[in-house]
Design a protein around this motif. Structure first.
Motif, PDB file in Angstrom:
ATOM      1  N   HIS A  98      54.062 -18.427  48.756  1.00 21.64           N
ATOM      2  CA  HIS A  98      53.423 -18.109  47.485  1.00 21.64           C
ATOM      3  C   HIS A  98      53.694 -16.625  47.185  1.00 21.64           C
ATOM      4  N   ARG A 122      53.639 -15.799  35.979  1.00 21.41           N
ATOM      5  CA  ARG A 122      53.183 -16.656  37.077  1.00 21.41           C
ATOM      6  C   ARG A 122      52.830 -15.768  38.265  1.00 21.41           C
ATOM      7  N   HIS A 123      51.729 -16.057  38.922  1.00 23.44           N
ATOM      8  CA  HIS A 123      51.351 -15.269  40.097  1.00 23.44           C
ATOM      9  C   HIS A 123      50.415 -16.081  40.965  1.00 23.44           C
ATOM     10  N   ALA A 124      50.176 -15.643  42.170  1.00 22.20           N
ATOM     11  CA  ALA A 124      49.208 -16.288  43.064  1.00 22.20           C
ATOM     12  C   ALA A 124      48.693 -15.232  44.040  1.00 22.20           C
ATOM     13  N   ASP A 128      43.145 -15.463  43.789  1.00 23.22           N
ATOM     14  CA  ASP A 128      43.266 -16.648  42.934  1.00 23.22           C
ATOM     15  C   ASP A 128      42.864 -17.895  43.714  1.00 23.22           C
ATOM     16  N   LEU A 162      42.127 -26.891  43.484  1.00 29.44           N
ATOM     17  CA  LEU A 162      42.605 -25.504  43.542  1.00 29.44           C
ATOM     18  C   LEU A 162      44.062 -25.460  43.075  1.00 29.44           C
ATOM     19  N   CYS A 163      44.872 -26.338  43.599  1.00 27.45           N
ATOM     20  CA  CYS A 163      46.304 -26.345  43.278  1.00 27.45           C
ATOM     21  C   CYS A 163      46.550 -26.647  41.804  1.00 27.45           C
ATOM     22  N   CYS A 166      47.107 -24.107  38.880  1.00 25.58           N
ATOM     23  CA  CYS A 166      48.406 -23.510  38.534  1.00 25.58           C
ATOM     24  C   CYS A 166      49.565 -24.503  38.534  1.00 25.58           C
ATOM     25  N   HIS A 167      49.369 -25.696  39.084  1.00 23.07           N
ATOM     26  CA  HIS A 167      50.494 -26.639  39.182  1.00 23.07           C
ATOM     27  C   HIS A 167      50.266 -27.906  38.359  1.00 23.07           C
ATOM     28  N   PRO A 174      56.907 -23.275  35.156  1.00 24.55           N
ATOM     29  CA  PRO A 174      58.363 -23.199  34.957  1.00 24.55           C
ATOM     30  C   PRO A 174      58.960 -24.598  34.735  1.00 24.55           C
ATOM     31  N   PHE A 177      59.466 -27.486  37.313  1.00 28.68           N
ATOM     32  CA  PHE A 177      58.311 -28.058  38.004  1.00 28.68           C
ATOM     33  C   PHE A 177      57.583 -29.089  37.151  1.00 28.68           C
ATOM     34  N   HIS A 229      52.178 -29.312  52.762  1.00 30.03           N
ATOM     35  CA  HIS A 229      52.510 -27.936  52.396  1.00 30.03           C
ATOM     36  C   HIS A 229      51.723 -26.957  53.246  1.00 30.03           C
ATOM     37  N   HIS A 247      60.132 -25.325  49.799  1.00 33.96           N
ATOM     38  CA  HIS A 247      58.946 -25.857  49.118  1.00 33.96           C
ATOM     39  C   HIS A 247      57.686 -25.678  49.970  1.00 33.96           C
ATOM     40  N   ILE A 248      57.699 -24.674  50.839  1.00 35.69           N
ATOM     41  CA  ILE A 248      56.529 -24.391  51.700  1.00 35.69           C
ATOM     42  C   ILE A 248      56.079 -25.668  52.404  1.00 35.69           C
TER      43      ILE A 248
HETATM   44  C1  HEC Z   1      46.920 -18.974  41.098  1.00 37.52           C
HETATM   45  C2  HEC Z   1      48.008 -19.890  40.918  1.00 37.52           C
HETATM   46  C3  HEC Z   1      48.390 -20.822  42.057  1.00 37.52           C
HETATM   47  C4  HEC Z   1      47.576 -21.663  42.792  1.00 37.52           C
HETATM   48  C5  HEC Z   1      46.074 -21.788  42.698  1.00 37.52           C
HETATM   49  C6  HEC Z   1      48.448 -22.419  43.647  1.00 37.52           C
HETATM   50  N1  HEC Z   1      49.743 -22.056  43.433  1.00 37.52           N
HETATM   51 FE1  HEC Z   1      51.406 -22.828  44.331  1.00 37.52          FE
HETATM   52  N2  HEC Z   1      52.587 -21.500  43.359  1.00 37.52           N
HETATM   53  C7  HEC Z   1      52.147 -20.593  42.426  1.00 37.52           C
HETATM   54  C8  HEC Z   1      53.286 -19.805  41.963  1.00 37.52           C
HETATM   55  C9  HEC Z   1      53.223 -18.687  40.909  1.00 37.52           C
HETATM   56  C10 HEC Z   1      54.418 -20.260  42.681  1.00 37.52           C
HETATM   57  C11 HEC Z   1      55.883 -19.759  42.543  1.00 37.52           C
HETATM   58  C12 HEC Z   1      56.679 -20.755  41.727  1.00 37.52           C
HETATM   59  C13 HEC Z   1      56.048 -21.035  40.390  1.00 37.52           C
HETATM   60  O1  HEC Z   1      55.990 -20.166  39.525  1.00 37.52           O
HETATM   61  O2  HEC Z   1      55.522 -22.157  40.234  1.00 37.52           O
HETATM   62  C14 HEC Z   1      53.935 -21.320  43.546  1.00 37.52           C
HETATM   63  C15 HEC Z   1      54.748 -22.054  44.390  1.00 37.52           C
HETATM   64  C16 HEC Z   1      54.322 -23.150  45.123  1.00 37.52           C
HETATM   65  C17 HEC Z   1      55.190 -24.013  45.908  1.00 37.52           C
HETATM   66  C18 HEC Z   1      56.675 -23.822  46.110  1.00 37.52           C
HETATM   67  C19 HEC Z   1      57.453 -24.494  45.031  1.00 37.52           C
HETATM   68  C20 HEC Z   1      58.930 -24.472  45.290  1.00 37.52           C
HETATM   69  O3  HEC Z   1      59.555 -25.507  45.100  1.00 37.52           O
HETATM   70  O4  HEC Z   1      59.453 -23.445  45.733  1.00 37.52           O
HETATM   71  C21 HEC Z   1      54.405 -24.986  46.445  1.00 37.52           C
HETATM   72  C22 HEC Z   1      54.864 -26.120  47.321  1.00 37.52           C
HETATM   73  C23 HEC Z   1      53.049 -24.727  46.019  1.00 37.52           C
HETATM   74  N3  HEC Z   1      53.041 -23.618  45.212  1.00 37.52           N
HETATM   75  C24 HEC Z   1      51.975 -25.501  46.398  1.00 37.52           C
HETATM   76  C25 HEC Z   1      50.647 -25.173  46.121  1.00 37.52           C
HETATM   77  C26 HEC Z   1      49.517 -25.854  46.692  1.00 37.52           C
HETATM   78  C27 HEC Z   1      49.596 -26.997  47.664  1.00 37.52           C
HETATM   79  C28 HEC Z   1      48.404 -25.255  46.175  1.00 37.52           C
HETATM   80  C29 HEC Z   1      46.959 -25.573  46.464  1.00 37.52           C
HETATM   81  C30 HEC Z   1      46.538 -25.479  47.856  1.00 37.52           C
HETATM   82  C31 HEC Z   1      48.847 -24.191  45.283  1.00 37.52           C
HETATM   83  N4  HEC Z   1      50.209 -24.175  45.285  1.00 37.52           N
HETATM   84  C32 HEC Z   1      48.008 -23.367  44.542  1.00 37.52           C
HETATM   85  C33 HEC Z   1      50.865 -20.447  41.972  1.00 37.52           C
HETATM   86  C34 HEC Z   1      49.752 -21.085  42.471  1.00 37.52           C
END
Ligand code: HEC
Ligand code: HEC
Ligand code: HEC
Ligand code: HEC
Ligand code: HEC
Ligand code: HEC
Ligand code: HEC
Length: 364
Positions: A98, A122-124, A128, A162-163, A166-167, A174, A177, A229, A247-248
């Motif tokens: 992230h 986009r940020h995390a 957050d 939670l996820c 942002c997803h 983007p 996605f 993940h 993809h983590i």
């Molecule tokens: C505050 C916003 C935020 C939250 C909440 C969040 N993410 Fe993300 N995540 C992002 C951002 C920003 C990226 C970078 C790529 C993008 O812009 O989507 C990312 C990238 C990822 C990726 C990598 C994607 C790739 O193909 O490289 C995965 C997998 C992922 N997130 C899973 C999760 C999961 C599971 C959760 C919940 C536990 C979660 N995220 C919660 C913002 C968030």
């Protein structure tokens, strides 16, 4: 500084109470036994507007040797005696992570997620995903706001919520996605069982303790985003912070076409789906043919699970069927579809073209 402190304390009285079920005082950071200097531990020196960045957190949750090099120690009076303060920072040095350290200053304490502005960066940030005032070892998401329903904004209780902040419906998602809430929706014909138990009662490849439905005490019939993940190492702190795998993911998963099958190529799936069962064609009669291929060079023309299955859910078909558009094309009549022939009978038809082989249809 005194003014700042008074301001902070005054504003604390109106600190938005996101949920009556999560009283502020239960937060581990506000427990004076744990963080003796209280509010000022975090609040004396950082930029409020952008939430302080990861530095606010890695003072205690970071790499202890880095702190030593900089001749810094834990904040004054903070003695994590006997505590194993896990090194979260190290997770973010891995190739897939992230962007908590990569994107700086984009977070705002007053932002509303899911994002409604398509141009918003986009940020995390740590904050957050973890509310520093409420977080506890039982509930790492305590105090994170969920989706607004009418005038009510509740605290989230499930990891997937939670996820989705942002997803899912984020206006700044983007283009490459997809909306995860849509993929896991329980009204879909099929989905990996994250929000609820799955719809298929004959997932013959499942390994213990996984089961289609929870019947006995030890059965596990639902999984979490975190089961797939997170860190590649079980010794690492929990959470989707970073991984050596794309993809983590907690294990390797190759999405490529034209490759030999190995336990490593689809290691992620084989954690829960028995490889012998899949390659033994216990469900889909032609699994081995497609996955291992027919080629001379140890089946170098095998294809990935990803060619036929979506990892999360399918809005169109059962069995997570969603053909990879980069590999699978419409057939000679322009048709591209999957038709099931009865539930749990292991019969169906495919209309498509792949590797130049016309399916019009091919039945199993
Ligand atoms: C505050 C916003 C935020 C939250 C909440 C969040 N993410 Fe993300 N995540 C992002 C951002 C920003 C990226 C970078 C790529 C993008 O812009 O989507 C990312 C990238 C990822 C990726 C990598 C994607 C790739 O193909 O490289 C995965 C997998 C992922 N997130 C899973 C999760 C999961 C599971 C959760 C919940 C536990 C979660 N995220 C919660 C913002 C968030
Ligand atoms: C572990 C570090 C930490 C401790 C301890 C801490 N805070 Fe915070 N606080 C933060 C961070 C980080 C933010 C920024 C959150 C954001 O932008 O999302 C914040 C934000 C705030 C805000 C802005 C409103 C909000 O909730 O976002 C207030 C007011 C506040 N803190 C007061 C306090 C008071 C009063 C105490 C002591 C009772 C305290 N904090 C203890 C880290 C901490
Ligand atoms: C002054 C040191 C300190 C700072 C600064 C700090 N934490 Fe903590 N944090 C702790 C301690 C101590 C615990 C309890 C760990 C335990 O009991 O093993 C904790 C627990 C947590 C937990 C719960 C995990 C668990 O296993 O209990 C999370 C999540 C967390 N912190 C996130 C953050 C974030 C995000 C920030 C920055 C905004 C932050 N922390 C800043 C000391 C700190
Ligand atoms: C059964 C394992 C599994 C589960 C459970 C899972 N994922 Fe994934 N996820 C994958 C795999 C494999 C990929 C990479 C291949 C792909 O894109 O489908 C991926 C890719 C992603 C990506 C990047 C690509 C994209 O389509 O956006 C994001 C973001 C993501 N997952 C979020 C989540 C969230 C959020 C959850 C929980 C609500 C979740 N995943 C649950 C296996 C899983
Ligand atoms: C995209 C969301 C996300 C981001 C960003 C994030 N975390 Fe986490 N974190 C999680 C989740 C999810 C868990 C795991 C909860 C579980 O499964 O128990 C977790 C777990 C933790 C834990 C407990 C680990 C354990 O093994 O008990 C700590 C401490 C923590 N995070 C601190 C941080 C810090 C510090 C940052 C920023 C440098 C950060 N997190 C960034 C989502 C996130
Ligand atoms: C050529 C397309 C194709 C490929 C490649 C493929 N599958 Fe399948 N798979 C199917 C079809 C079709 C079904 C549905 C069979 C039925 O009618 O029940 C299925 C069913 C399944 C099932 C549910 C039944 C069971 O066996 O438990 C699992 C799990 C599964 N596949 C896993 C995998 C994994 C893991 C891979 C990669 C190692 C993979 N599949 C590769 C087409 C494919
Ligand atoms: C953490 C465990 C776990 C992992 C990892 C996992 N699965 Fe599953 N999978 C399950 C469970 C549990 C079910 C049963 C859901 C049900 O009963 O409908 C399932 C069901 C399925 C189904 C059948 C779904 C349906 O509705 O017919 C397919 C296909 C499948 N998985 C493919 C995969 C593929 C491909 C991978 C690797 C990318 C994978 N799985 C990784 C746990 C997992």
């Amino acid at each position: 500084m005194n003014f700042m402190r008074a301001f902070i304390l005054a504003s604390f009285l109106v600190l938005p109470s996101v949920s009556p079920a999560a009283p502020v005082r239960s937060g581990v950071h506000l427990d004076r036994q744990t963080v003796p200097q209280g509010c000022s531990t975090c609040h004396l020196k950082f930029n409020f507007k952008a939430g302080g960045g990861p530095e606010t957190c890695i003072v205690c949750h970071g790499d202890p040797s880095r702190l030593k090099q900089q001749n810094r120690s834990m904040p004054k009076g903070f003695a994590p005696a006997g505590r194993d303060m896990k090194n979260i920072e190290a997770e973010f040095t891995k190739p897939y992570r992230h962007p908590s350290f990569d994107v700086r200053g984009a977070h705002s304490g007053s932002e509303v997620l899911p994002e409604t502005d398509p141009r918003a960066p986009r940020h995390a940030d740590c904050v957050d995903c973890h509310n520093p005032h409420y977080v506890s070892s039982d509930n790492k998401f305590a105090g994170i706001r969920g989706k607004r329903v009418g005038n009510l904004v509740s605290s989230i209780t499930q990891e997937y919520e939670l996820c989705y902040r942002c997803h899912a419906e984020s206006a700044n998602l983007p283009g490459r996605f997809t909306n995860k809430r849509m993929e896991f929706n329980v009204t879909n014909p099929s989905y990996h069982p994250v929000e609820a138990e799955g719809k298929n009662t004959a997932v013959v490849s499942l390994v213990k303790p996984y089961k289609e439905k929870k019947v006995n005490a030890g059965d596990v019939a639902t999984i979490t985003c975190g089961d797939c993940h997170g860190s590649e190492s079980s010794a690492s702190p929990r959470g989707p912070h970073g991984s050596l795998y794309e993809h983590i993911l907690v294990d390797n998963y190759s999405t490529l076409d034209n490759q030999p099958e190995t336990p490593y190529a689809y290691a992620l799936c084989y954690r829960c789906h028995n490889r012998t069962s899949i390659l033994g064609n216990e469900s889909f009669r032609y699994h081995a043919l497609h996955i291992q291929g027919t080629g001379g060079l140890a089946g170098a023309n095998g294809t990935s699970c990803y060619t036929c299955h979506n990892s999360h859910g399918s809005i169109d078909n059962r069995y997570l069927i969603r053909f990879n558009p980069a590999v699978v094309y419409p057939n000679s009549k322009g048709m591209l579809k999957f038709v099931e022939k009865g539930v749990a009978t292991f019969h169906g038809e495919c209309y498509l073209s792949c590797h130049g082989v016309d399916h019009d249809p091919k039945s199993y």
